[in-house]
Design a protein around this motif. Structure first.
Motif, PDB file in Angstrom:
ATOM      1  N   MET A   1       0.829  -1.188   0.000  1.00  0.00           N
ATOM      2  CA  MET A   1       0.000   0.000   0.000  1.00  0.00           C
ATOM      3  C   MET A   1       0.877   1.257   0.000  1.00  0.00           C
ATOM      4  O   MET A   1       0.551   2.232  -0.658  1.00  0.00           O
ATOM      5  CB  MET A   1      -0.938  -0.016   1.213  1.00  0.00           C
ATOM      6  N   THR A   2       1.981   1.206   0.753  1.00  0.00           N
ATOM      7  CA  THR A   2       2.888   2.352   0.813  1.00  0.00           C
ATOM      8  C   THR A   2       3.383   2.718  -0.579  1.00  0.00           C
ATOM      9  O   THR A   2       3.381   3.896  -0.962  1.00  0.00           O
ATOM     10  CB  THR A   2       4.088   2.042   1.733  1.00  0.00           C
ATOM     11  N   VAL A   3       3.791   1.712  -1.338  1.00  0.00           N
ATOM     12  CA  VAL A   3       4.306   1.955  -2.689  1.00  0.00           C
ATOM     13  C   VAL A   3       3.215   2.533  -3.581  1.00  0.00           C
ATOM     14  O   VAL A   3       3.437   3.531  -4.284  1.00  0.00           O
ATOM     15  CB  VAL A   3       4.887   0.654  -3.289  1.00  0.00           C
ATOM     16  N   LEU A   4       2.036   1.959  -3.554  1.00  0.00           N
ATOM     17  CA  LEU A   4       0.940   2.440  -4.409  1.00  0.00           C
ATOM     18  C   LEU A   4       0.559   3.888  -4.087  1.00  0.00           C
ATOM     19  O   LEU A   4       0.356   4.697  -4.999  1.00  0.00           O
ATOM     20  CB  LEU A   4      -0.279   1.529  -4.280  1.00  0.00           C
ATOM     21  N   LEU A   5       0.466   4.205  -2.818  1.00  0.00           N
ATOM     22  CA  LEU A   5       0.108   5.573  -2.428  1.00  0.00           C
ATOM     23  C   LEU A   5       1.207   6.564  -2.801  1.00  0.00           C
ATOM     24  O   LEU A   5       0.916   7.689  -3.245  1.00  0.00           O
ATOM     25  CB  LEU A   5      -0.191   5.633  -0.931  1.00  0.00           C
ATOM     26  N   THR A   6       2.450   6.158  -2.650  1.00  0.00           N
ATOM     27  CA  THR A   6       3.563   7.025  -3.020  1.00  0.00           C
ATOM     28  C   THR A   6       3.572   7.289  -4.518  1.00  0.00           C
ATOM     29  O   THR A   6       3.735   8.433  -4.965  1.00  0.00           O
ATOM     30  CB  THR A   6       4.898   6.387  -2.583  1.00  0.00           C
ATOM     31  N   VAL A   7       3.377   6.250  -5.295  1.00  0.00           N
ATOM     32  CA  VAL A   7       3.356   6.397  -6.755  1.00  0.00           C
ATOM     33  C   VAL A   7       2.164   7.250  -7.181  1.00  0.00           C
ATOM     34  O   VAL A   7       2.300   8.128  -8.042  1.00  0.00           O
ATOM     35  CB  VAL A   7       3.347   5.013  -7.440  1.00  0.00           C
ATOM     36  N   TYR A   8       0.993   7.013  -6.590  1.00  0.00           N
ATOM     37  CA  TYR A   8      -0.158   7.854  -6.915  1.00  0.00           C
ATOM     38  C   TYR A   8       0.175   9.326  -6.682  1.00  0.00           C
ATOM     39  O   TYR A   8      -0.153  10.184  -7.510  1.00  0.00           O
ATOM     40  CB  TYR A   8      -1.404   7.477  -6.084  1.00  0.00           C
ATOM     41  N   GLY A   9       0.805   9.632  -5.551  1.00  0.00           N
ATOM     42  CA  GLY A   9       1.151  11.019  -5.248  1.00  0.00           C
ATOM     43  C   GLY A   9       2.029  11.642  -6.319  1.00  0.00           C
ATOM     44  O   GLY A   9       1.830  12.803  -6.710  1.00  0.00           O
ATOM     45  N   GLN A  10       2.999  10.876  -6.822  1.00  0.00           N
ATOM     46  CA  GLN A  10       3.867  11.395  -7.884  1.00  0.00           C
ATOM     47  C   GLN A  10       3.068  11.668  -9.156  1.00  0.00           C
ATOM     48  O   GLN A  10       3.253  12.698  -9.810  1.00  0.00           O
ATOM     49  CB  GLN A  10       5.002  10.404  -8.168  1.00  0.00           C
ATOM     50  N   PHE A  11       2.183  10.735  -9.504  1.00  0.00           N
ATOM     51  CA  PHE A  11       1.377  10.919 -10.706  1.00  0.00           C
ATOM     52  C   PHE A  11       0.409  12.090 -10.558  1.00  0.00           C
ATOM     53  O   PHE A  11       0.223  12.875 -11.486  1.00  0.00           O
ATOM     54  CB  PHE A  11       0.605   9.645 -11.051  1.00  0.00           C
ATOM     55  N   ALA A  12      -0.216  12.224  -9.406  1.00  0.00           N
ATOM     56  CA  ALA A  12      -1.168  13.319  -9.185  1.00  0.00           C
ATOM     57  C   ALA A  12      -0.473  14.671  -9.329  1.00  0.00           C
ATOM     58  O   ALA A  12      -1.020  15.590  -9.952  1.00  0.00           O
ATOM     59  CB  ALA A  12      -1.813  13.184  -7.800  1.00  0.00           C
ATOM     60  N   ILE A  13       0.722  14.794  -8.764  1.00  0.00           N
ATOM     61  CA  ILE A  13       1.444  16.059  -8.893  1.00  0.00           C
ATOM     62  C   ILE A  13       1.813  16.304 -10.355  1.00  0.00           C
ATOM     63  O   ILE A  13       1.661  17.424 -10.858  1.00  0.00           O
ATOM     64  CB  ILE A  13       2.681  16.068  -7.974  1.00  0.00           C
ATOM     65  N   LYS A  14       2.248  15.286 -11.067  1.00  0.00           N
ATOM     66  CA  LYS A  14       2.580  15.449 -12.488  1.00  0.00           C
ATOM     67  C   LYS A  14       1.348  15.857 -13.287  1.00  0.00           C
ATOM     68  O   LYS A  14       1.419  16.748 -14.147  1.00  0.00           O
ATOM     69  CB  LYS A  14       3.180  14.148 -13.028  1.00  0.00           C
ATOM     70  N   TRP A  15       0.192  15.218 -13.020  1.00  0.00           N
ATOM     71  CA  TRP A  15      -1.039  15.599 -13.725  1.00  0.00           C
ATOM     72  C   TRP A  15      -1.374  17.067 -13.477  1.00  0.00           C
ATOM     73  O   TRP A  15      -1.787  17.781 -14.388  1.00  0.00           O
ATOM     74  CB  TRP A  15      -2.210  14.712 -13.296  1.00  0.00           C
ATOM     75  N   GLN A  16      -1.202  17.517 -12.241  1.00  0.00           N
ATOM     76  CA  GLN A  16      -1.498  18.914 -11.929  1.00  0.00           C
ATOM     77  C   GLN A  16      -0.519  19.847 -12.627  1.00  0.00           C
ATOM     78  O   GLN A  16      -0.919  20.885 -13.156  1.00  0.00           O
ATOM     79  CB  GLN A  16      -1.470  19.163 -10.426  1.00  0.00           C
ATOM     80  N   ILE A  17       0.745  19.501 -12.645  1.00  0.00           N
ATOM     81  CA  ILE A  17       1.746  20.335 -13.320  1.00  0.00           C
ATOM     82  C   ILE A  17       1.425  20.434 -14.807  1.00  0.00           C
ATOM     83  O   ILE A  17       1.514  21.516 -15.398  1.00  0.00           O
ATOM     84  CB  ILE A  17       3.170  19.775 -13.106  1.00  0.00           C
ATOM     85  N   LEU A  18       1.044  19.316 -15.419  1.00  0.00           N
ATOM     86  CA  LEU A  18       0.703  19.334 -16.841  1.00  0.00           C
ATOM     87  C   LEU A  18      -0.530  20.188 -17.131  1.00  0.00           C
ATOM     88  O   LEU A  18      -0.652  20.765 -18.213  1.00  0.00           O
ATOM     89  CB  LEU A  18       0.482  17.907 -17.348  1.00  0.00           C
ATOM     90  N   VAL A  43      -3.093  18.055  -5.972  1.00  0.00           N
ATOM     91  CA  VAL A  43      -1.944  18.130  -5.061  1.00  0.00           C
ATOM     92  C   VAL A  43      -2.381  17.823  -3.634  1.00  0.00           C
ATOM     93  O   VAL A  43      -1.673  17.123  -2.902  1.00  0.00           O
ATOM     94  CB  VAL A  43      -1.224  19.489  -5.177  1.00  0.00           C
ATOM     95  N   ILE A  44      -3.544  18.295  -3.252  1.00  0.00           N
ATOM     96  CA  ILE A  44      -4.056  17.955  -1.912  1.00  0.00           C
ATOM     97  C   ILE A  44      -4.226  16.440  -1.802  1.00  0.00           C
ATOM     98  O   ILE A  44      -3.852  15.836  -0.787  1.00  0.00           O
ATOM     99  CB  ILE A  44      -5.366  18.702  -1.610  1.00  0.00           C
ATOM    100  N   SER A  45      -4.743  15.806  -2.851  1.00  0.00           N
ATOM    101  CA  SER A  45      -4.895  14.343  -2.808  1.00  0.00           C
ATOM    102  C   SER A  45      -3.534  13.654  -2.728  1.00  0.00           C
ATOM    103  O   SER A  45      -3.397  12.617  -2.077  1.00  0.00           O
ATOM    104  CB  SER A  45      -5.704  13.835  -4.004  1.00  0.00           C
ATOM    105  N   ALA A  46      -2.518  14.229  -3.366  1.00  0.00           N
ATOM    106  CA  ALA A  46      -1.168  13.663  -3.279  1.00  0.00           C
ATOM    107  C   ALA A  46      -0.620  13.779  -1.856  1.00  0.00           C
ATOM    108  O   ALA A  46       0.033  12.857  -1.358  1.00  0.00           O
ATOM    109  CB  ALA A  46      -0.242  14.368  -4.267  1.00  0.00           C
ATOM    110  N   LEU A  47      -0.899  14.908  -1.204  1.00  0.00           N
ATOM    111  CA  LEU A  47      -0.451  15.089   0.176  1.00  0.00           C
ATOM    112  C   LEU A  47      -1.174  14.125   1.119  1.00  0.00           C
ATOM    113  O   LEU A  47      -0.560  13.553   2.024  1.00  0.00           O
ATOM    114  CB  LEU A  47      -0.652  16.540   0.609  1.00  0.00           C
ATOM    115  N   VAL A  48      -2.462  13.930   0.889  1.00  0.00           N
ATOM    116  CA  VAL A  48      -3.217  12.952   1.689  1.00  0.00           C
ATOM    117  C   VAL A  48      -2.656  11.553   1.447  1.00  0.00           C
ATOM    118  O   VAL A  48      -2.480  10.771   2.392  1.00  0.00           O
ATOM    119  CB  VAL A  48      -4.724  13.020   1.353  1.00  0.00           C
ATOM    120  N   ALA A  49      -2.332  11.247   0.186  1.00  0.00           N
ATOM    121  CA  ALA A  49      -1.740   9.937  -0.121  1.00  0.00           C
ATOM    122  C   ALA A  49      -0.412   9.758   0.604  1.00  0.00           C
ATOM    123  O   ALA A  49      -0.107   8.663   1.079  1.00  0.00           O
ATOM    124  CB  ALA A  49      -1.553   9.786  -1.633  1.00  0.00           C
TER     125      ALA A  49
END
Length: 113
Positions: A1-18, A43-49
């Motif tokens: 779960m740690t890995v999945l949440l961490t990866v989601y956070g990276q993707f969410a931030i990238k989606w927001q930047i794009l 980004v808030i969802s990435a921080l929660v993740a």
């Protein structure tokens, strides 16, 4: 779960930047830009993740030795490379594949007894 949440956070931030305009060049504009990023739902969802990933990590450490659990976090590199290819059309080059093979080998070796 740690890995999945961490990866989601990276993707969410990238989606927001794009989805955001380019970063301004002046210091005040950069500050406002970053502040606005922090208020965006992605980004808030990435921080929660990230917080949930930390909770998941603490739970994992109650059941596993650190020397066994920590190498597993390297799977984030594998997931980010593969997910970046899938979601952002980033290339998966031969050097990246060789690097991922070394990472997976390291995880296997590092997690042994």
């Amino acid at each position: 779960m740690t890995v999945l949440l961490t990866v989601y956070g990276q993707f969410a931030i990238k989606w927001q930047i794009l989805a955001s305009p380019p970063m301004p060049t002046d210091p005040h504009g950069r500050f406002v830009y970053v502040a606005q990023l922090f208020l965006s739902p992605l980004v808030i969802s990435a921080l929660v993740a990230a917080v949930l990933a930390s909770v998941s990590w603490m739970v994992a450490l109650t059941r596993l030795p650190l020397s066994h659990a920590y190498p597993m976090t390297a799977f984030t590199f594998v997931a980010v490379v593969l997910g970046s290819h899938t979601f952002f059309a980033e290339p998966v080059t031969t050097p990246k594949l060789v690097g991922l093979a070394f990472i997976v080998t390291g995880i296997i070796v590092g997690s042994q007894g």
